[in-house]
Motif scaffolding. Structure first.
Motif, PDB file in Angstrom:
ATOM      1  N   MET A   1      33.706  85.620 -22.730  1.00 52.22           N
ATOM      2  CA  MET A   1      34.391  86.146 -21.554  1.00 52.22           C
ATOM      3  C   MET A   1      34.845  85.000 -20.658  1.00 52.22           C
ATOM      4  N   LEU A   2      36.112  85.058 -20.326  1.00 52.93           N
ATOM      5  CA  LEU A   2      36.658  84.096 -19.365  1.00 52.93           C
ATOM      6  C   LEU A   2      36.766  84.860 -18.042  1.00 52.93           C
ATOM      7  N   LEU A   3      36.116  84.336 -17.016  1.00 53.18           N
ATOM      8  CA  LEU A   3      36.080  85.075 -15.759  1.00 53.18           C
ATOM      9  C   LEU A   3      36.378  84.152 -14.584  1.00 53.18           C
ATOM     10  N   LYS A   4      37.299  84.609 -13.734  1.00 51.21           N
ATOM     11  CA  LYS A   4      37.601  83.843 -12.526  1.00 51.21           C
ATOM     12  C   LYS A   4      36.774  84.419 -11.388  1.00 51.21           C
ATOM     13  N   ILE A   5      36.171  83.551 -10.607  1.00 48.75           N
ATOM     14  CA  ILE A   5      35.356  83.997  -9.474  1.00 48.75           C
ATOM     15  C   ILE A   5      35.930  83.390  -8.198  1.00 48.75           C
ATOM     16  N   GLN A   6      36.323  84.286  -7.288  1.00 46.25           N
ATOM     17  CA  GLN A   6      36.942  83.811  -6.045  1.00 46.25           C
ATOM     18  C   GLN A   6      35.886  83.361  -5.044  1.00 46.25           C
ATOM     19  N   GLY A   7      36.268  82.359  -4.253  1.00 40.59           N
ATOM     20  CA  GLY A   7      35.467  82.000  -3.082  1.00 40.59           C
ATOM     21  C   GLY A   7      34.052  81.549  -3.359  1.00 40.59           C
ATOM     22  N   ILE A   8      33.857  80.748  -4.409  1.00 45.06           N
ATOM     23  CA  ILE A   8      32.527  80.149  -4.647  1.00 45.06           C
ATOM     24  C   ILE A   8      32.187  79.225  -3.465  1.00 45.06           C
ATOM     25  N   LEU A   9      33.209  78.511  -2.991  1.00 47.65           N
ATOM     26  CA  LEU A   9      33.016  77.619  -1.842  1.00 47.65           C
ATOM     27  C   LEU A   9      33.959  78.045  -0.718  1.00 47.65           C
ATOM     28  N   ASN A  10      33.464  78.023   0.514  1.00 48.57           N
ATOM     29  CA  ASN A  10      34.338  78.348   1.657  1.00 48.57           C
ATOM     30  C   ASN A  10      34.969  77.067   2.205  1.00 48.57           C
ATOM     31  N   GLN A  11      35.832  77.255   3.219  1.00 43.01           N
ATOM     32  CA  GLN A  11      36.590  76.119   3.750  1.00 43.01           C
ATOM     33  C   GLN A  11      35.668  75.014   4.282  1.00 43.01           C
ATOM     34  N   ALA A  12      34.627  75.421   4.994  1.00 38.81           N
ATOM     35  CA  ALA A  12      33.701  74.423   5.570  1.00 38.81           C
ATOM     36  C   ALA A  12      33.012  73.627   4.459  1.00 38.81           C
ATOM     37  N   GLN A  13      32.626  74.313   3.388  1.00 38.26           N
ATOM     38  CA  GLN A  13      31.968  73.621   2.265  1.00 38.26           C
ATOM     39  C   GLN A  13      32.939  72.679   1.556  1.00 38.26           C
ATOM     40  N   LEU A  14      34.200  73.135   1.410  1.00 43.42           N
ATOM     41  CA  LEU A  14      35.214  72.286   0.772  1.00 43.42           C
ATOM     42  C   LEU A  14      35.433  71.012   1.591  1.00 43.42           C
ATOM     43  N   GLU A  15      35.466  71.176   2.905  1.00 46.56           N
ATOM     44  CA  GLU A  15      35.675  70.005   3.777  1.00 46.56           C
ATOM     45  C   GLU A  15      34.504  69.053   3.713  1.00 46.56           C
ATOM     46  N   LYS A  16      33.304  69.602   3.653  1.00 47.89           N
ATOM     47  CA  LYS A  16      32.093  68.771   3.562  1.00 47.89           C
ATOM     48  C   LYS A  16      32.098  67.984   2.238  1.00 47.89           C
ATOM     49  N   ILE A  17      32.454  68.662   1.164  1.00 45.81           N
ATOM     50  CA  ILE A  17      32.507  67.997  -0.145  1.00 45.81           C
ATOM     51  C   ILE A  17      33.541  66.873  -0.117  1.00 45.81           C
ATOM     52  N   ASP A  18      34.700  67.165   0.489  1.00 46.08           N
ATOM     53  CA  ASP A  18      35.759  66.156   0.610  1.00 46.08           C
ATOM     54  C   ASP A  18      35.261  64.920   1.343  1.00 46.08           C
ATOM     55  N   GLU A  19      34.508  65.175   2.416  1.00 39.16           N
ATOM     56  CA  GLU A  19      33.970  64.087   3.235  1.00 39.16           C
ATOM     57  C   GLU A  19      32.992  63.241   2.409  1.00 39.16           C
ATOM     58  N   ILE A  20      32.119  63.905   1.655  1.00 39.11           N
ATOM     59  CA  ILE A  20      31.130  63.177   0.841  1.00 39.11           C
ATOM     60  C   ILE A  20      31.832  62.393  -0.273  1.00 39.11           C
ATOM     61  N   LEU A  21      32.828  63.037  -0.906  1.00 39.95           N
ATOM     62  CA  LEU A  21      33.519  62.382  -2.020  1.00 39.95           C
ATOM     63  C   LEU A  21      34.427  61.251  -1.539  1.00 39.95           C
TER      64      LEU A  21
END
Ligand code: NI
Length: 224
Positions: free
Chosen positions: A1-21
């Motif tokens: 099964m190929l399954l897409k899952i929306q919104g695993i990460l929210n905007q705040a989490q994406l920004e935090k990850i960007d900052e760390i990376l």
């Protein structure tokens, strides 16, 4: 099964990850590839520095643990620390299947489910689709930032060449309590029916029967 899952990460989490990376060092992805994959792999991966990894793992694993769709579809048992991979123009990853046994540094486990979490706005780069070979033809996947796709680790797949911008993704691999993808799919569908019934008709005998059947099928098939 190929399954897409929306919104695993929210905007705040994406920004935090960007900052760390943003402060992280990226190295040639071939360093973590097996013999066969090395020939077709051309990307960069974040150097796994322990402190940084801990922060990233906490964000990603924390949100996965609370995601009902992920838990129902994957029935996760063990999970690899994520890899953060980036593809700049000219980079690609040719056809391959993922390693079967994971966990070189910690406990070993089998990869049943592969997951890609997209970390960049799809408009910000060209190419970079994840192309998964299925019995129904090639499935091209390129999702909004924060969304994920899961698919059986046994599937042949590749990443199309990036021609503009940068593709950034988090990758992880999961050993499921249920090894067989067809059984996992059946359980995921039955679980959705069960949850709907528990909401709509909690007192009905049918609901109790479906609920018990689900539990006992998991018990029949689960590996611990
Ligand atoms: Ni792969």
């Amino acid at each position: 099964m190929l399954l897409k899952i929306q919104g695993i990460l929210n905007q705040a989490q994406l920004e935090k990850i960007d900052e760390i990376l943003g402060e992280a060092e990226f190295v040639d992805g071939r360093l973590t590839a097996g013999m066969a994959a090395r020939r077709v792999k051309n990307n960069q991966e974040m150097k796994q520095e322990p402190k940084r990894m801990e922060l990233l793992v906490r964000i990603l694993v924390g949100s996965l643990a609370h995601n009902d769709t992920f838990n129902s579809a994957v029935l996760p048992y063990r999970m690899a620390d994520p890899i953060f991979a980036r593809y700049q123009p000219g980079m690609t990853y040719g056809d391959h299947v993922d390693d079967a046994i994971m966990g070189k540094s910690g406990p070993r486990f089998r990869s049943d489910v592969s997951m890609t979490v997209f970390l960049r706005d799809p408009e910000s780069y060209d190419g970079g689709e994840l192309v998964i070979r299925t019995a129904f033809g090639d499935q091209k996947v390129k999702l909004p930032a924060g969304d994920a796709v899961i698919y059986p680790s046994s599937s042949l797949h590749h990443v199309a060449e990036v021609t503009r911008g940068e593709r950034l993704v988090a990758l992880t691999w999961i050993q499921s309590h249920v090894r067989d993808p067809a059984r996992r799919e059946l359980l995921h569908e039955l679980n959705q029916a069960r949850e709907q019934l528990l909401k709509d008709a909690p007192a009905q005998q049918t609901t109790a029967l479906v609920d018990r059947s689900f539990s006992n099928l998991v018990r029949m098939w689960a590996e611990i």
